[in-house]
Design a protein around this motif. Structure first.
Motif, PDB file in Angstrom:
ATOM      1  N   VAL A  64       0.864  -1.181   0.000  1.00 30.39           N
ATOM      2  CA  VAL A  64       0.000   0.000   0.000  1.00 30.39           C
ATOM      3  C   VAL A  64       0.898   1.227   0.000  1.00 30.39           C
ATOM      4  O   VAL A  64       1.702   1.422   0.918  1.00 30.39           O
ATOM      5  N   LEU A  65       0.786   2.045  -1.043  1.00 33.53           N
ATOM      6  CA  LEU A  65       1.564   3.286  -1.100  1.00 33.53           C
ATOM      7  C   LEU A  65       0.887   4.376  -0.279  1.00 33.53           C
ATOM      8  O   LEU A  65       1.533   5.074   0.502  1.00 33.53           O
ATOM      9  N   ALA A  66      -0.415   4.525  -0.467  1.00 33.25           N
ATOM     10  CA  ALA A  66      -1.129   5.588   0.228  1.00 33.25           C
ATOM     11  C   ALA A  66      -2.613   5.258   0.263  1.00 33.25           C
ATOM     12  O   ALA A  66      -3.122   4.547  -0.598  1.00 33.25           O
ATOM     13  N   SER A  67      -3.286   5.796   1.275  1.00 30.63           N
ATOM     14  CA  SER A  67      -4.722   5.592   1.367  1.00 30.63           C
ATOM     15  C   SER A  67      -5.383   6.824   1.968  1.00 30.63           C
ATOM     16  O   SER A  67      -4.749   7.611   2.669  1.00 30.63           O
ATOM     17  N   VAL A  68      -6.665   6.965   1.651  1.00 29.65           N
ATOM     18  CA  VAL A  68      -7.449   8.058   2.200  1.00 29.65           C
ATOM     19  C   VAL A  68      -7.619   7.800   3.685  1.00 29.65           C
ATOM     20  O   VAL A  68      -7.807   6.668   4.119  1.00 29.65           O
ATOM     21  N   GLY A  69      -7.527   8.858   4.451  1.00 33.91           N
ATOM     22  CA  GLY A  69      -7.797   8.678   5.871  1.00 33.91           C
ATOM     23  C   GLY A  69      -6.664   9.093   6.756  1.00 33.91           C
ATOM     24  O   GLY A  69      -5.783   9.846   6.356  1.00 33.91           O
ATOM     25  N   HIS A  70      -6.711   8.569   7.948  1.00 43.11           N
ATOM     26  CA  HIS A  70      -5.814   9.023   8.998  1.00 43.11           C
ATOM     27  C   HIS A  70      -4.731   8.003   9.298  1.00 43.11           C
ATOM     28  O   HIS A  70      -4.716   7.392  10.359  1.00 43.11           O
ATOM     29  N   GLY A  71      -3.817   7.793   8.354  1.00 42.15           N
ATOM     30  CA  GLY A  71      -2.680   6.925   8.608  1.00 42.15           C
ATOM     31  C   GLY A  71      -1.618   7.686   9.381  1.00 42.15           C
ATOM     32  O   GLY A  71      -1.738   8.887   9.614  1.00 42.15           O
ATOM     33  N   TYR A  79      -4.419  11.913   1.171  1.00 39.23           N
ATOM     34  CA  TYR A  79      -3.818  10.594   1.343  1.00 39.23           C
ATOM     35  C   TYR A  79      -2.736  10.584   2.422  1.00 39.23           C
ATOM     36  O   TYR A  79      -1.963  11.529   2.546  1.00 39.23           O
ATOM     37  N   SER A  80      -2.682   9.479   3.153  1.00 37.37           N
ATOM     38  CA  SER A  80      -1.577   9.216   4.075  1.00 37.37           C
ATOM     39  C   SER A  80      -0.629   8.251   3.373  1.00 37.37           C
ATOM     40  O   SER A  80      -1.059   7.192   2.905  1.00 37.37           O
ATOM     41  N   VAL A  81       0.652   8.620   3.300  1.00 38.10           N
ATOM     42  CA  VAL A  81       1.650   7.797   2.627  1.00 38.10           C
ATOM     43  C   VAL A  81       2.167   6.729   3.591  1.00 38.10           C
ATOM     44  O   VAL A  81       2.504   7.023   4.733  1.00 38.10           O
ATOM     45  N   ASN A  82       2.222   5.495   3.112  1.00 33.01           N
ATOM     46  CA  ASN A  82       2.710   4.358   3.884  1.00 33.01           C
ATOM     47  C   ASN A  82       4.193   4.163   3.572  1.00 33.01           C
ATOM     48  O   ASN A  82       4.551   3.456   2.630  1.00 33.01           O
ATOM     49  N   LEU A  83       5.055   4.815   4.352  1.00 36.48           N
ATOM     50  CA  LEU A  83       6.489   4.748   4.092  1.00 36.48           C
ATOM     51  C   LEU A  83       7.030   3.322   4.219  1.00 36.48           C
ATOM     52  O   LEU A  83       7.933   2.932   3.479  1.00 36.48           O
ATOM     53  N   LYS A  84       6.473   2.550   5.132  1.00 33.35           N
ATOM     54  CA  LYS A  84       6.949   1.171   5.341  1.00 33.35           C
ATOM     55  C   LYS A  84       6.811   0.350   4.053  1.00 33.35           C
ATOM     56  O   LYS A  84       7.778  -0.250   3.589  1.00 33.35           O
ATOM     57  N   ASP A  85       5.629   0.334   3.444  1.00 31.84           N
ATOM     58  CA  ASP A  85       5.429  -0.432   2.210  1.00 31.84           C
ATOM     59  C   ASP A  85       6.199   0.182   1.044  1.00 31.84           C
ATOM     60  O   ASP A  85       6.751  -0.538   0.202  1.00 31.84           O
ATOM     61  N   LEU A  86       6.230   1.508   0.985  1.00 35.12           N
ATOM     62  CA  LEU A  86       6.978   2.176  -0.078  1.00 35.12           C
ATOM     63  C   LEU A  86       8.429   1.709  -0.051  1.00 35.12           C
ATOM     64  O   LEU A  86       9.009   1.386  -1.094  1.00 35.12           O
TER      65      LEU A  86
END
Length: 185
Positions: A64-71, A79-86
Motif C-alpha cells: 500500500v503506497l497511500a490511502s485516504v484517511g488518517h494513517g 492521502y496518508s503515505v505508507n512509508l513502510k510499504d513504499l
C-alpha cells in the motif's frame, strides 16, 4: 549516466503514463529483456479513488503506497503515505536494479518523494549504465526532480492521448537498440 539511456515520461494525471510503462514492460519481456523496478496503481472503491498500491515489476509483490484517511505517515492531499510499504516494496525493487537489463520507476512523484530512502535509491539508480524509464509528476517540485529534468535536458517525453498508444513500442525499439544483443532472445 548516459542521458541517452534515461527515458523520462511526464504528463497530466490520467494521460496514460502508467499504462505506457506497463505496456512497455510487457513488450520488453516478450523481447527477452529482463525488467525490474516498480510502478504504482490506483485503488478504487465504489468508483472513487481511495488510495494507491506499489508493485514490484519483477516479483509482483504489492504494498500500500497511500490511502485516504488518517494513517500515521506523511500526508499528500487527502492521502496518508505508507512509508513502510513504499520502502519494503518500491525501494527494494529499485535497489535490485543490478540484476535487470532495464529498470522502470513509475512514479517519482509527491508521495514517493516523502521517503528519503526512495530518493536515495533513485539517485543511485541514475548512476547505473543501463536503460532507465522514469515517470515524473508534471507539476511536482523537488530537488531530485530538478536533477532528473537537468539530466534529460528538456528531452522529457510528454504522454498525451494522441501518442500514448504508440509510445510503448517506440520506446521498446529504442531500448532494444541500446541493449544490442544483451538480454534479447
Amino acid at each position: 549516466m548516459d542521458d541517452e539511456r534515461l527515458f523520462v515520461l511526464t504528463g497530466a494525471p490520467g494521460s496514460g503514463k502508467t499504462t505506457v510503462v506497463l505496456r512497455l514492460v510487457d513488450i520488453l519481456k516478450q523481447m527477452g529483456v529482463s525488467v525490474g523496478g516498480m510502478y504504482t496503481r490506483e485503488v478504487r472503491s465504489s468508483g472513487s479513488r481511495v488510495g494507491f498500491e506499489i508493485v514490484d515489476v519483477a516479483t509482483g509483490k504489492v504494498g500500500v503506497l497511500a490511502s485516504v484517511g488518517h494513517g500515521s505517515g506523511p500526508r499528500v492531499g487527502k492521502y496518508s503515505v505508507n512509508l513502510k510499504d513504499l520502502e519494503e516494496v518500491g525501494v527494494k525493487a529499485i535497489e535490485s536494479a543490478n540484476q535487470y537489463d532495464v529498470v522502470v520507476v513509475d512514479e517519482v512523484g509527491p508521495m514517493e518523494l516523502k521517503s528519503h530512502k526512495f530518493k536515495e535509491a533513485v539517485r543511485k539508480l541514475l548512476t547505473r549504465d543501463k536503460p532507465i524509464v522514469l515517470t515524473i509528476h508534471y507539476r511536482a517540485s523537488d530537488e531530485l526532480l530538478e536533477e532528473i529534468r537537468k539530466l534529460v535536458g528538456g528531452k522529457s517525453i510528454v504522454v498525451t492521448f494522441e501518442n500514448r498508444d504508440r509510445l510503448p513500442m517506440e520506446l521498446a525499439k529504442r531500448i532494444k537498440g541500446i541493449l544490442g544483443g544483451v538480454g534479447i532472445g
